[in-house]
Motif scaffolding. Sequence first.
Motif, PDB file in Angstrom:
ATOM      1  N   PHE A   1       0.847  -1.205   0.000  1.00 36.41           N
ATOM      2  CA  PHE A   1       0.000   0.000   0.000  1.00 36.41           C
ATOM      3  C   PHE A   1       0.875   1.246   0.000  1.00 36.41           C
ATOM      4  O   PHE A   1       0.699   2.163  -0.775  1.00 36.41           O
ATOM      5  CB  PHE A   1      -0.833   0.064   1.290  1.00 36.41           C
ATOM      6  CG  PHE A   1      -2.197  -0.552   1.183  1.00 36.41           C
ATOM      7  CD1 PHE A   1      -3.114  -0.079   0.262  1.00 36.41           C
ATOM      8  CD2 PHE A   1      -2.561  -1.592   2.017  1.00 36.41           C
ATOM      9  CE1 PHE A   1      -4.372  -0.639   0.184  1.00 36.41           C
ATOM     10  CE2 PHE A   1      -3.819  -2.153   1.940  1.00 36.41           C
ATOM     11  CZ  PHE A   1      -4.723  -1.674   1.015  1.00 36.41           C
ATOM     12  N   MET A   2       1.822   1.241   0.938  1.00 40.94           N
ATOM     13  CA  MET A   2       2.662   2.417   1.120  1.00 40.94           C
ATOM     14  C   MET A   2       3.495   2.682  -0.122  1.00 40.94           C
ATOM     15  O   MET A   2       3.632   3.819  -0.562  1.00 40.94           O
ATOM     16  CB  MET A   2       3.541   2.196   2.351  1.00 40.94           C
ATOM     17  CG  MET A   2       4.255   3.405   2.840  1.00 40.94           C
ATOM     18  SD  MET A   2       5.714   3.708   1.885  1.00 40.94           S
ATOM     19  CE  MET A   2       6.717   2.343   2.410  1.00 40.94           C
ATOM     20  N   ARG A   3       4.032   1.627  -0.725  1.00 37.23           N
ATOM     21  CA  ARG A   3       4.847   1.778  -1.938  1.00 37.23           C
ATOM     22  C   ARG A   3       4.040   2.475  -3.038  1.00 37.23           C
ATOM     23  O   ARG A   3       4.511   3.415  -3.676  1.00 37.23           O
ATOM     24  CB  ARG A   3       5.293   0.404  -2.447  1.00 37.23           C
ATOM     25  CG  ARG A   3       6.456  -0.161  -1.678  1.00 37.23           C
ATOM     26  CD  ARG A   3       6.592  -1.645  -1.927  1.00 37.23           C
ATOM     27  NE  ARG A   3       7.796  -2.162  -1.297  1.00 37.23           N
ATOM     28  CZ  ARG A   3       8.947  -2.370  -1.932  1.00 37.23           C
ATOM     29  NH1 ARG A   3       9.048  -2.130  -3.216  1.00 37.23           N
ATOM     30  NH2 ARG A   3       9.998  -2.819  -1.290  1.00 37.23           N
ATOM     31  N   LEU A   4       2.804   1.996  -3.227  1.00 41.65           N
ATOM     32  CA  LEU A   4       1.997   2.559  -4.306  1.00 41.65           C
ATOM     33  C   LEU A   4       1.577   4.000  -3.988  1.00 41.65           C
ATOM     34  O   LEU A   4       1.665   4.883  -4.836  1.00 41.65           O
ATOM     35  CB  LEU A   4       0.768   1.663  -4.528  1.00 41.65           C
ATOM     36  CG  LEU A   4       0.231   1.591  -5.945  1.00 41.65           C
ATOM     37  CD1 LEU A   4       1.322   1.266  -6.951  1.00 41.65           C
ATOM     38  CD2 LEU A   4      -0.893   0.574  -6.047  1.00 41.65           C
ATOM     39  N   ALA A   5       1.161   4.233  -2.746  1.00 43.07           N
ATOM     40  CA  ALA A   5       0.702   5.576  -2.362  1.00 43.07           C
ATOM     41  C   ALA A   5       1.848   6.580  -2.456  1.00 43.07           C
ATOM     42  O   ALA A   5       1.687   7.679  -2.979  1.00 43.07           O
ATOM     43  CB  ALA A   5       0.151   5.542  -0.934  1.00 43.07           C
ATOM     44  N   PHE A   6       3.031   6.187  -1.985  1.00 39.07           N
ATOM     45  CA  PHE A   6       4.190   7.084  -2.017  1.00 39.07           C
ATOM     46  C   PHE A   6       4.550   7.384  -3.472  1.00 39.07           C
ATOM     47  O   PHE A   6       4.803   8.536  -3.850  1.00 39.07           O
ATOM     48  CB  PHE A   6       5.369   6.439  -1.292  1.00 39.07           C
ATOM     49  CG  PHE A   6       6.565   7.352  -1.160  1.00 39.07           C
ATOM     50  CD1 PHE A   6       6.637   8.278  -0.133  1.00 39.07           C
ATOM     51  CD2 PHE A   6       7.606   7.297  -2.072  1.00 39.07           C
ATOM     52  CE1 PHE A   6       7.732   9.126  -0.015  1.00 39.07           C
ATOM     53  CE2 PHE A   6       8.701   8.144  -1.966  1.00 39.07           C
ATOM     54  CZ  PHE A   6       8.767   9.059  -0.922  1.00 39.07           C
ATOM     55  N   SER A   7       4.525   6.351  -4.288  1.00 36.10           N
ATOM     56  CA  SER A   7       4.914   6.506  -5.683  1.00 36.10           C
ATOM     57  C   SER A   7       3.949   7.441  -6.428  1.00 36.10           C
ATOM     58  O   SER A   7       4.374   8.293  -7.201  1.00 36.10           O
ATOM     59  CB  SER A   7       4.962   5.129  -6.333  1.00 36.10           C
ATOM     60  OG  SER A   7       5.549   5.235  -7.589  1.00 36.10           O
ATOM     61  N   VAL A   8       2.638   7.267  -6.185  1.00 33.22           N
ATOM     62  CA  VAL A   8       1.667   8.166  -6.834  1.00 33.22           C
ATOM     63  C   VAL A   8       1.935   9.602  -6.380  1.00 33.22           C
ATOM     64  O   VAL A   8       2.034  10.518  -7.206  1.00 33.22           O
ATOM     65  CB  VAL A   8       0.205   7.762  -6.483  1.00 33.22           C
ATOM     66  CG1 VAL A   8      -0.770   8.807  -6.993  1.00 33.22           C
ATOM     67  CG2 VAL A   8      -0.129   6.399  -7.062  1.00 33.22           C
ATOM     68  N   ALA A   9       2.101   9.793  -5.080  1.00 32.45           N
ATOM     69  CA  ALA A   9       2.266  11.156  -4.540  1.00 32.45           C
ATOM     70  C   ALA A   9       3.474  11.857  -5.153  1.00 32.45           C
ATOM     71  O   ALA A   9       3.375  13.012  -5.569  1.00 32.45           O
ATOM     72  CB  ALA A   9       2.388  11.102  -3.017  1.00 32.45           C
ATOM     73  N   ILE A  10       4.604  11.153  -5.244  1.00 31.38           N
ATOM     74  CA  ILE A  10       5.809  11.845  -5.711  1.00 31.38           C
ATOM     75  C   ILE A  10       5.815  12.069  -7.228  1.00 31.38           C
ATOM     76  O   ILE A  10       6.601  12.855  -7.729  1.00 31.38           O
ATOM     77  CB  ILE A  10       7.112  11.103  -5.310  1.00 31.38           C
ATOM     78  CG1 ILE A  10       7.126   9.693  -5.909  1.00 31.38           C
ATOM     79  CG2 ILE A  10       7.302  11.105  -3.806  1.00 31.38           C
ATOM     80  CD1 ILE A  10       8.472   9.027  -5.819  1.00 31.38           C
ATOM     81  N   HIS A  11       4.931  11.368  -7.945  1.00 35.68           N
ATOM     82  CA  HIS A  11       4.868  11.598  -9.387  1.00 35.68           C
ATOM     83  C   HIS A  11       3.799  12.618  -9.765  1.00 35.68           C
ATOM     84  O   HIS A  11       3.567  12.882 -10.939  1.00 35.68           O
ATOM     85  CB  HIS A  11       4.635  10.269 -10.134  1.00 35.68           C
ATOM     86  CG  HIS A  11       5.862   9.406 -10.150  1.00 35.68           C
ATOM     87  ND1 HIS A  11       6.143   8.495  -9.155  1.00 35.68           N
ATOM     88  CD2 HIS A  11       6.908   9.358 -11.009  1.00 35.68           C
ATOM     89  CE1 HIS A  11       7.293   7.904  -9.420  1.00 35.68           C
ATOM     90  NE2 HIS A  11       7.776   8.414 -10.531  1.00 35.68           N
TER      91      HIS A  11
END
Length: 248
Positions: A161-171
């Motif tokens: 979850f965290m990997r995907l959420a962090f990745s969306v946020a930073i892009h």
Amino acid sequence: MPGDTAVQARPSIIVDHVSKQFLLRRAHAFKEAFVGWVRGKDVSSEKFLALDDVSFTIHEGESVALLGFNGSGKSTMLKLISGVMEPDDGSVLVRGRLAGLIEVGAGFHPDLTGRENVYLNAAILGMQKDEIDARYDDIIAFSEVERFIDQEVKHYSSGMFMRLAFSVAIHCELDILLVDEVLSVGDAPFQAKCRAKIEELSREGKTMVIVSHDQEMVRQVCDRGIVIRQGKQVYDGPIEPAIDAMMA
Ligand SMILES: Nc1ncnc2c1ncn2[C@@H]1O[C@H](COP(=O)(O)OP(=O)(O)OP(=O)(O)O)[C@@H](O)[C@H]1O
């Protein structure tokens, strides 16, 4: 003076005399509850002041740590800044596009796949479909969950979850990033990758508010610390004295 370099910068976040209280439930014997009810007293809950008259301003480009021991009110403060919670008193003003990584899985729909949630989350953060299409491969590559991307996220682990959420946020095109302890659910290599990305965003001049018990990370990323103790703001200033003030 906190954030000397930012004195000329415009405010990103203004927290003005903010208080937040919660109701604490109390278990009572039936007899006690009945006597309380007859006497017109509510014995089922008690008010608890999680944040008590907190005020600070964070300027554009500042990286600020919210510091304090467990239960001091840091996550509550981040939730008020992100707008998922309203203060009981005072006001919170935010200028710019904000992404919050506050609770694992927040903003994700359990019955949608990873891919669908990427589109949903990025749209919530203000991205158009063609922008998401263009960045989709980078988002997935950074998250390293490609193999599971067409699985419903209810089967994801907290780290995924965290990997995907962090990745969306930073892009996404964001101005302000709020990060709570969620990063701690990632494994060591991914935490290091997130930390490097956070440092890069900070250098690019994004505004950051970080809640972390990882003092090394906080020292590296933040130049200012606000210490909260039992809901009260007890220090606001440069990061080293802030860490000392928290430990005092
Ligand atoms: N929704 C809620 N309902 C009732 N009490 C709450 C709620 N959210 C937080 N609290 C209480 O408010 C206090 C502050 O919680 P908060 O999560 O902000 O602390 P924190 O500083 O982030 O702690 P930690 O370092 O453990 O994450 C705690 O006592 C917590 O139990």
